[in-house]
Design a protein around this motif. Structure first.
Motif, PDB file in Angstrom:
ATOM      1  N   GLY A   1      27.823 -44.601  19.877  1.00 26.01           N
ATOM      2  CA  GLY A   1      27.422 -43.094  19.561  1.00 26.01           C
ATOM      3  C   GLY A   1      26.583 -42.568  20.765  1.00 26.01           C
ATOM      4  O   GLY A   1      26.478 -41.342  20.965  1.00 26.01           O
ATOM      5  N   ASP A   2      26.123 -43.458  21.889  1.00 31.69           N
ATOM      6  CA  ASP A   2      25.491 -42.989  22.940  1.00 31.69           C
ATOM      7  C   ASP A   2      26.266 -42.278  23.586  1.00 31.69           C
ATOM      8  O   ASP A   2      27.714 -42.487  23.966  1.00 31.69           O
ATOM      9  CB  ASP A   2      25.007 -44.205  23.736  1.00 31.69           C
ATOM     10  N   VAL A   3      25.836 -40.910  24.193  1.00 33.63           N
ATOM     11  CA  VAL A   3      26.749 -40.063  24.952  1.00 33.63           C
ATOM     12  C   VAL A   3      26.801 -40.628  26.580  1.00 33.63           C
ATOM     13  O   VAL A   3      25.731 -41.161  26.944  1.00 33.63           O
ATOM     14  CB  VAL A   3      25.812 -38.775  25.295  1.00 33.63           C
TER      15      VAL A   3
ATOM     16  N   VAL B   1      24.650 -49.738  26.268  1.00 36.03           N
ATOM     17  CA  VAL B   1      24.585 -48.618  25.344  1.00 36.03           C
ATOM     18  C   VAL B   1      25.130 -49.040  24.129  1.00 36.03           C
ATOM     19  O   VAL B   1      25.495 -50.187  23.870  1.00 36.03           O
ATOM     20  CB  VAL B   1      25.832 -47.645  25.908  1.00 36.03           C
TER      21      VAL B   1
ATOM     22  N   ALA C   1      31.221 -40.076  23.900  1.00 30.80           N
ATOM     23  CA  ALA C   1      30.386 -41.189  23.551  1.00 30.80           C
ATOM     24  C   ALA C   1      30.881 -42.506  23.390  1.00 30.80           C
ATOM     25  O   ALA C   1      32.164 -42.677  23.278  1.00 30.80           O
ATOM     26  CB  ALA C   1      29.882 -40.646  21.981  1.00 30.80           C
TER      27      ALA C   1
ATOM     28  N   GLU D   1      32.181 -45.897  21.920  1.00 26.53           N
ATOM     29  CA  GLU D   1      32.653 -46.349  20.690  1.00 26.53           C
ATOM     30  C   GLU D   1      32.282 -47.514  19.999  1.00 26.53           C
ATOM     31  O   GLU D   1      32.469 -47.967  19.099  1.00 26.53           O
ATOM     32  CB  GLU D   1      34.310 -46.194  20.444  1.00 26.53           C
TER      33      GLU D   1
ATOM     34  N   SER E   1      30.866 -33.943  24.391  1.00 29.03           N
ATOM     35  CA  SER E   1      30.389 -35.204  25.001  1.00 29.03           C
ATOM     36  C   SER E   1      31.326 -36.259  24.754  1.00 29.03           C
ATOM     37  O   SER E   1      32.044 -36.044  23.813  1.00 29.03           O
ATOM     38  CB  SER E   1      28.935 -35.623  24.214  1.00 29.03           C
TER      39      SER E   1
ATOM     40  N   VAL F   1      20.488 -35.667  26.956  1.00 28.53           N
ATOM     41  CA  VAL F   1      21.848 -35.007  27.280  1.00 28.53           C
ATOM     42  C   VAL F   1      21.062 -33.668  27.513  1.00 28.53           C
ATOM     43  O   VAL F   1      20.820 -32.808  26.585  1.00 28.53           O
ATOM     44  CB  VAL F   1      22.604 -35.136  26.004  1.00 28.53           C
TER      45      VAL F   1
END
Length: 610
Positions: free
Chosen positions: A603-605, A600, A545, A547, A543, A537
């Motif tokens: 929490g991944d952006v 993903v 992210a 969920e 951001s 990032v």
């Protein structure tokens, strides 16, 4: 009889098929993805083969990997279960063309004819089976959807040819929605069924969903095994199925069943299959009234496979459908006449989904089964692959088990179901057991007057929240700070090489060996240690992210785009459902950290907005 069957599936249906094989003295082979290496179907099988990464497209949907696993194992047949490749005619054809391996299911030609909905509609129309007004050729442009809506009225249903269970189905309520919903339906069809073709139907606002179980052999014998009522659905996903239907007279029941037999004959169908129909409900009908022979019903689709709810029919008829699938594939003739098929008593199946019904049926994003104690007793059947202590695998469908209850009549079945659900003790993950218990006290469901729209449009959400609070179990899993160290070894036993994975928990890390020594930690296919997007990032701003864990189906923005609050930035597929990821604030997109097809984690952006 076959010597060894590979089950090209996972979870409870894989175990269900393996149990049938065991009773027929047939060896079993499991396939599994990286995410499923510790799953129940792997434990149950005689042997198991890894077919790829967690993403279904790279493992369970990989035609070559599954066929190669069967060849390595020396399996002489493949059973697909349901979902994944079960209705994929191309895969069925590949199995049929593989020397020494049989396909346990209808022929690839039949699957092509009936599994793709436009072909099925043509076949049913020629067999004088009533069909819902709609198209019989694939639809390519949004203008075709608009034209159909102008002719037949809105709403219009767009359906994936290879779809089922609501997958790849979108409802268009106005011309303005046509383009977005068409693209979404195509995308889901491609993602779930490897087939982007879609067709149109007039969308029935208040139907019941009735289906007829068929079994047919290679000798021209076709039997129907009665009907099931699958009208209790949320977002076109069945949650409770039962049989016989509490809404049909015997005359209407027989008309629908004979239509299914006629359709199967016309298609030259063999093995197991389900003919699905929509029956127009009389909204003024009371619980003590039934729909008569003059009620309108329409062919919906054929599921060219075993279905989740086949268990209901097995309880009513005492016929093991999976065993007959295997026998038919071996060219055996059906051992019973149509007159031998008697439906006795009443049965219900409750899908045990790892979802929170009070939170719009949101799927669980992880957890561990700290307690798993299923019910028992007379008339209670459990189909599952779980054991206490198992981690929840969230990469696939949210259904983790099925509870099937049988009674002498519907009243006894409901009372027994209440007892069984109260006994069912699951802690560590959310499930929809509280929702099921609510339904067994619900006037519409108990009275048999509910339709497919009841849950989405009529049931009071507050009642679901109250049920969750009253009957919901503990969903917290004990945290563990212990380190898990994984290593791979190549070992040789009696001249045969094996790949062995070793896990050490709570111990100091084992030093990695030199390259080629077998001591390196394996890297996930995506190239990053966590298996998700490996983008860093570096954009300025706020951001957006993920969920939940899933796969990116579509990215709607690019760097430099100006967006507003509420705009969809990307589409995330999780638990076989599309989820729009929206921006909570407007601004300029300074970074897009994911691309179509990326996996993903929660929490991944995904996107950065300034």
């Amino acid at each position: 009889m076959f010597d060894k069957v590979l089950v090209a599936n996972r979870g409870e249906i894989a175990v269900r098929v393996m149990r049938a094989c065991e009773e027929l003295d047939i060896g079993t082979v499991a396939v599994y993805s990286d995410a499923d290496k510790d799953s129940g179907h792997v434990r149950y099988a005689d042997e198991a083969y890894n077919v790829g990464p967690a993403r279904a497209a790279d493992s369970y949907l990989d035609h070559d990997a599954v066929v190669e696993a069967a060849q390595k194992a020396g399996a002489d047949a493949i059973h697909p279960g349901y979902g994944f490749l079960a209705e994929n005619a191309e895969f069925a054809g590949k199995v049929e063309d593989t020397e020494g391996v049989k396909w346990i299911g209808p022929s690839a030609d039949s699957m092509q004819q009936l599994g793709e909905k436009t072909h099925a509609r043509k076949t049913m129309r020629e067999a004088d089976v009533p069909i819902v007004p709609g198209t019989t050729d694939p639809v390519e442009e949004a203008e075709e959807v608009k034209k159909f809506g102008e002719e037949h009225g809105y709403p219009v249903a767009i359906k994936a040819e290879g779809g089922g269970g609501g997958r790849g189905m979108k409802v268009v309520r106005s011309a303005e929605e046509a383009e977005d919903q068409l693209e979404s339906a195509k995308r889901e069809g491609e993602a779930y069924f490897d087939n982007a073709n879609v067709y149109l139907e007039r969308y029935l606002e208040n139907p019941r969903h009735i289906e007829v179980q068929i079994i047919a052999d290679h000798h021209g014998n076709v039997r129907h095994l009665g009907e099931r009522d699958c009208s209790l659905q949320r977002r076109h996903q069945k949650v409770i199925e039962e049989g016989p239907s509490p809404a049909l007279t015997d005359e209407l029941r027989e008309k629908i069943a004979e239509s299914a037999r006629r359709g199967a004959d016309a298609a030259g169908y063999y093995n197991a299959g389900t003919f699905e129909f929509l029956v127009e409900e009389d909204e003024s009908r009371g619980p003590d009234e039934l729909l008569g022979a003059d009620a309108n019903f329409y062919f919906l689709e054929v599921n060219t496979r075993i279905q989740v709810e086949h268990t209901v029919t097995e309880e009513l008829t005492d016929i093991d459908i999976v065993k007959w699938q295997i026998r038919v594939a071996q060219d055996e003739e059906l051992g019973f006449a149509q007159s031998d098929v008697d439906l006795e008593g009443h049965a219900m199946e409750f899908r045990i989904n790892a979802e929170n019904a009070a939170d719009d049926f949101a799927p669980a994003t992880g957890g561990q089964l700290t307690t798993y104690d299923p019910p028992g007793g007379i008339g209670v059947r459990m189909d599952d692959a779980l054991r206490q202590g198992d981690d929840l695998v969230t990469d696939y469908d949210s259904m983790i088990a099925k509870l099937i209850v049988y009674g002498g009549d519907r009243e006894e079945c409901i009372v027994r179901s209440q007892r069984a659900l109260a006994e069912y003790d699951i802690e560590g993950i959310p499930t929809i057991i509280p929702f099921h218990r609510l339904m067994l006290e619900d006037d519409e469901f108990v009275g048999g007057t509910h339709t497919t729209k009841y849950l989405d449009h009529h049931l009071d959400q507050d009642r679901i929240e109250e049920a969750q609070e009253k009957w919901g179990s503990d969903t917290t899993s004990p945290s563990s700070d212990e380190e898990v160290v994984e290593r791979e070894f190549t070992v040789e036993v009696n001249g045969k090489r094996f790949e062995v994975e070793l896990e050490e928990r709570g111990a100091a890390a084992i030093p990695a060996g030199n390259a080629g020594s077998g001591g390196e930690k394996p890297q996930p296919a995506g190239g990053s240690d966590d298996g998700g997007s490996d983008a860093s990032v570096d954009g300025d701003g706020e951001s957006v992210a993920a969920e939940m864990q899933g796969t990116i189906l579509d990215v709607n923005v690019s760097e430099g785009d100006e967006i507003a609050s509420g705009d969809v930035v990307c589409v995330l597929e999780a638990m076989k459902m599309e989820n729009d990821v929206v921006a909570e604030r407007g601004g300029t997109v300074t970074q897009v950290a994911v691309a179509e097809g990326d996996s993903v984690d929660m929490g991944d952006v995904l996107v950065v907005i300034e």
